[in-house]
Motif scaffolding. Structure first.
Motif, PDB file in Angstrom:
ATOM      1  N   ASN A 136      -5.655  -0.358  23.333  1.00  0.00           N
ATOM      2  CA  ASN A 136      -4.500  -0.924  22.621  1.00  0.00           C
ATOM      3  C   ASN A 136      -4.121  -0.129  21.389  1.00  0.00           C
ATOM      4  O   ASN A 136      -3.229  -0.519  20.648  1.00  0.00           O
ATOM      5  CB  ASN A 136      -4.796  -2.363  22.179  1.00  0.00           C
ATOM      6  N   GLY A 137      -4.824   0.963  21.126  1.00  0.00           N
ATOM      7  CA  GLY A 137      -4.601   1.730  19.909  1.00  0.00           C
ATOM      8  C   GLY A 137      -3.180   2.262  19.797  1.00  0.00           C
ATOM      9  O   GLY A 137      -2.610   2.743  20.766  1.00  0.00           O
ATOM     10  N   ASN A 138      -2.612   2.154  18.607  1.00  0.00           N
ATOM     11  CA  ASN A 138      -1.268   2.655  18.351  1.00  0.00           C
ATOM     12  C   ASN A 138      -1.201   3.095  16.899  1.00  0.00           C
ATOM     13  O   ASN A 138      -1.241   2.258  15.984  1.00  0.00           O
ATOM     14  CB  ASN A 138      -0.224   1.570  18.642  1.00  0.00           C
ATOM     15  N   LYS A 139      -1.109   4.389  16.680  1.00  0.00           N
ATOM     16  CA  LYS A 139      -1.190   4.963  15.338  1.00  0.00           C
ATOM     17  C   LYS A 139      -0.086   4.444  14.412  1.00  0.00           C
ATOM     18  O   LYS A 139      -0.339   4.075  13.273  1.00  0.00           O
ATOM     19  CB  LYS A 139      -1.150   6.488  15.415  1.00  0.00           C
ATOM     20  N   ALA A 140       1.150   4.420  14.902  1.00  0.00           N
ATOM     21  CA  ALA A 140       2.278   3.992  14.059  1.00  0.00           C
ATOM     22  C   ALA A 140       2.140   2.519  13.671  1.00  0.00           C
ATOM     23  O   ALA A 140       2.313   2.160  12.504  1.00  0.00           O
ATOM     24  CB  ALA A 140       3.596   4.239  14.779  1.00  0.00           C
ATOM     25  N   THR A 141       1.814   1.674  14.637  1.00  0.00           N
ATOM     26  CA  THR A 141       1.657   0.249  14.363  1.00  0.00           C
ATOM     27  C   THR A 141       0.469   0.012  13.445  1.00  0.00           C
ATOM     28  O   THR A 141       0.536  -0.793  12.517  1.00  0.00           O
ATOM     29  CB  THR A 141       1.491  -0.548  15.673  1.00  0.00           C
ATOM     30  N   PHE A 142      -0.627   0.739  13.693  1.00  0.00           N
ATOM     31  CA  PHE A 142      -1.812   0.608  12.849  1.00  0.00           C
ATOM     32  C   PHE A 142      -1.480   0.966  11.405  1.00  0.00           C
ATOM     33  O   PHE A 142      -1.852   0.244  10.474  1.00  0.00           O
ATOM     34  CB  PHE A 142      -2.947   1.497  13.375  1.00  0.00           C
ATOM     35  N   SER A 143      -0.765   2.057  11.187  1.00  0.00           N
ATOM     36  CA  SER A 143      -0.394   2.478   9.826  1.00  0.00           C
ATOM     37  C   SER A 143       0.474   1.434   9.132  1.00  0.00           C
ATOM     38  O   SER A 143       0.271   1.119   7.952  1.00  0.00           O
ATOM     39  CB  SER A 143       0.341   3.817   9.858  1.00  0.00           C
ATOM     40  N   LEU A 144       1.445   0.889   9.853  1.00  0.00           N
ATOM     41  CA  LEU A 144       2.322  -0.141   9.294  1.00  0.00           C
ATOM     42  C   LEU A 144       1.521  -1.392   8.918  1.00  0.00           C
ATOM     43  O   LEU A 144       1.663  -1.931   7.814  1.00  0.00           O
ATOM     44  CB  LEU A 144       3.428  -0.492  10.285  1.00  0.00           C
ATOM     45  N   LEU A 145       0.663  -1.841   9.840  1.00  0.00           N
ATOM     46  CA  LEU A 145      -0.141  -3.039   9.578  1.00  0.00           C
ATOM     47  C   LEU A 145      -1.165  -2.802   8.472  1.00  0.00           C
ATOM     48  O   LEU A 145      -1.446  -3.692   7.672  1.00  0.00           O
ATOM     49  CB  LEU A 145      -0.840  -3.502  10.863  1.00  0.00           C
ATOM     50  N   GLU A 146      -1.700  -1.587   8.400  1.00  0.00           N
ATOM     51  CA  GLU A 146      -2.645  -1.248   7.345  1.00  0.00           C
ATOM     52  C   GLU A 146      -1.973  -1.351   5.974  1.00  0.00           C
ATOM     53  O   GLU A 146      -2.547  -1.884   5.018  1.00  0.00           O
ATOM     54  CB  GLU A 146      -3.185   0.163   7.579  1.00  0.00           C
ATOM     55  N   GLU A 147      -0.736  -0.876   5.884  1.00  0.00           N
ATOM     56  CA  GLU A 147       0.022  -0.978   4.639  1.00  0.00           C
ATOM     57  C   GLU A 147       0.275  -2.439   4.272  1.00  0.00           C
ATOM     58  O   GLU A 147       0.136  -2.842   3.115  1.00  0.00           O
ATOM     59  CB  GLU A 147       1.354  -0.229   4.776  1.00  0.00           C
ATOM     60  N   GLN A 148       0.632  -3.253   5.274  1.00  0.00           N
ATOM     61  CA  GLN A 148       0.863  -4.678   5.022  1.00  0.00           C
ATOM     62  C   GLN A 148      -0.421  -5.379   4.595  1.00  0.00           C
ATOM     63  O   GLN A 148      -0.398  -6.252   3.719  1.00  0.00           O
ATOM     64  CB  GLN A 148       1.474  -5.340   6.247  1.00  0.00           C
ATOM     65  N   CYS A 149      -1.547  -5.004   5.212  1.00  0.00           N
ATOM     66  CA  CYS A 149      -2.841  -5.579   4.814  1.00  0.00           C
ATOM     67  C   CYS A 149      -3.173  -5.202   3.377  1.00  0.00           C
ATOM     68  O   CYS A 149      -3.667  -6.034   2.610  1.00  0.00           O
ATOM     69  CB  CYS A 149      -3.954  -5.111   5.747  1.00  0.00           C
ATOM     70  N   GLN A 150      -2.904  -3.956   2.993  1.00  0.00           N
ATOM     71  CA  GLN A 150      -3.167  -3.528   1.619  1.00  0.00           C
ATOM     72  C   GLN A 150      -2.307  -4.328   0.644  1.00  0.00           C
ATOM     73  O   GLN A 150      -2.788  -4.758  -0.403  1.00  0.00           O
ATOM     74  CB  GLN A 150      -2.907  -2.027   1.447  1.00  0.00           C
ATOM     75  N   ASN A 151      -1.039  -4.557   0.991  1.00  0.00           N
ATOM     76  CA  ASN A 151      -0.159  -5.374   0.142  1.00  0.00           C
ATOM     77  C   ASN A 151      -0.689  -6.798   0.016  1.00  0.00           C
ATOM     78  O   ASN A 151      -0.678  -7.378  -1.072  1.00  0.00           O
ATOM     79  CB  ASN A 151       1.270  -5.373   0.686  1.00  0.00           C
ATOM     80  N   SER A 152      -1.147  -7.366   1.129  1.00  0.00           N
ATOM     81  CA  SER A 152      -1.705  -8.731   1.101  1.00  0.00           C
ATOM     82  C   SER A 152      -2.962  -8.791   0.252  1.00  0.00           C
ATOM     83  O   SER A 152      -3.162  -9.730  -0.517  1.00  0.00           O
ATOM     84  CB  SER A 152      -2.029  -9.210   2.517  1.00  0.00           C
ATOM     85  N   LEU A 153      -3.822  -7.785   0.379  1.00  0.00           N
ATOM     86  CA  LEU A 153      -5.054  -7.747  -0.403  1.00  0.00           C
ATOM     87  C   LEU A 153      -4.741  -7.632  -1.892  1.00  0.00           C
ATOM     88  O   LEU A 153      -5.351  -8.316  -2.720  1.00  0.00           O
ATOM     89  CB  LEU A 153      -5.934  -6.584   0.053  1.00  0.00           C
ATOM     90  N   THR A 154      -3.767  -6.807  -2.240  1.00  0.00           N
ATOM     91  CA  THR A 154      -3.348  -6.658  -3.638  1.00  0.00           C
ATOM     92  C   THR A 154      -2.828  -7.988  -4.170  1.00  0.00           C
ATOM     93  O   THR A 154      -3.170  -8.399  -5.287  1.00  0.00           O
ATOM     94  CB  THR A 154      -2.272  -5.556  -3.764  1.00  0.00           C
ATOM     95  N   GLU A 155      -2.026  -8.677  -3.376  1.00  0.00           N
ATOM     96  CA  GLU A 155      -1.484  -9.979  -3.799  1.00  0.00           C
ATOM     97  C   GLU A 155      -2.597 -11.002  -3.983  1.00  0.00           C
ATOM     98  O   GLU A 155      -2.610 -11.761  -4.954  1.00  0.00           O
ATOM     99  CB  GLU A 155      -0.466 -10.488  -2.777  1.00  0.00           C
ATOM    100  N   ILE A 156      -3.558 -11.007  -3.062  1.00  0.00           N
ATOM    101  CA  ILE A 156      -4.701 -11.925  -3.180  1.00  0.00           C
ATOM    102  C   ILE A 156      -5.474 -11.633  -4.458  1.00  0.00           C
ATOM    103  O   ILE A 156      -5.838 -12.546  -5.201  1.00  0.00           O
ATOM    104  CB  ILE A 156      -5.614 -11.819  -1.937  1.00  0.00           C
TER     105      ILE A 156
END
Length: 199
Positions: A136-156
């Motif tokens: 299921n690996g997808n580099k573009a989707t992984f990068s986008l979701l990784e950025e969103q996770c980083q934003n969520s972690l920063t907000e938390i």
């Protein structure tokens, strides 16, 4: 919740990982987006050519600690097998607690080697599995979701900081009645913004 897709943004990120190694790194980095109950650590055992993924309870969870660890282990194990497209393999599953009669299903679920009374609760993965490309690996989707996770972690982390600051301010001013308006004014934000940070 044994299906990783039930775990929101983090679950989606893990599902898009390019390799098991990337998936584990994402789990280590962003697990607190989902929960603060369990954290993870990896230890390499070069003599056995394996990597241990250790599941560490973060609070005294009392009676639910074992259940919480079992759910985390089962979710990771099932996801790993789905992403690698395999049933069992060489994975060892270790529990830090004693085996009881209600754990008979462990051997059916985990298939491979299940050990009890171990020093830590962990899954031992052969290093050869860590760099297999995941279906299921997808580099573009992984990068986008990784950025969103980083934003969520920063907000938390920001929300936690504000919560800590409010708690400290209340402790330092026990003689004065503090309204939400007063607190918002003290922290130079609107009542609505402060409420959002505290919820």
């Amino acid at each position: 919740h044994v299906e990783v897709t039930e775990h929101g943004l983090l679950g989606l990120l893990i599902m898009c990982g390019l390799t098991l190694r990337k998936m584990i790194k994402a789990l280590l980095r962003f697990s607190h987006i989902q929960s603060n109950l369990v954290s993870f650590e990896t230890v390499n055992d070069n003599d056995r050519n394996v990597t241990k993924l250790i599941f560490i309870p973060q609070e005294n969870l009392g009676e639910v600690e074992q259940f919480t660890l079992e759910i985390c282990m089962a979710t990771f194990y099932k996801t790993k097998n789905q992403l690698l497209g395999q049933q069992d393999g060489e994975t060892e599953v270790c529990f830090s607690f004693k085996k009881t009669a209600d754990m008979l299903h462990h051997h059916d679920f985990y298939g491979g080697k299940v050990l009890y009374n171990q020093p830590e609760t962990c899954i031992i993965l052969p290093n050869a599995e860590l760099d297999i490309e995941l279906k299921n690996g997808n580099k573009a989707t992984f990068s986008l979701l990784e950025e969103q996770c980083q934003n969520s972690l920063t907000e938390i982390n920001n929300n936690h900081d504000i919560t800590s600051q409010v708690r400290k301010h209340l402790q330092e001013n026990t003689t004065t009645h503090m309204s939400l308006g007063h607190m918002a004014q003290h922290f130079a934000m609107s009542e609505r913004t402060l409420s959002r940070h505290l919820n």
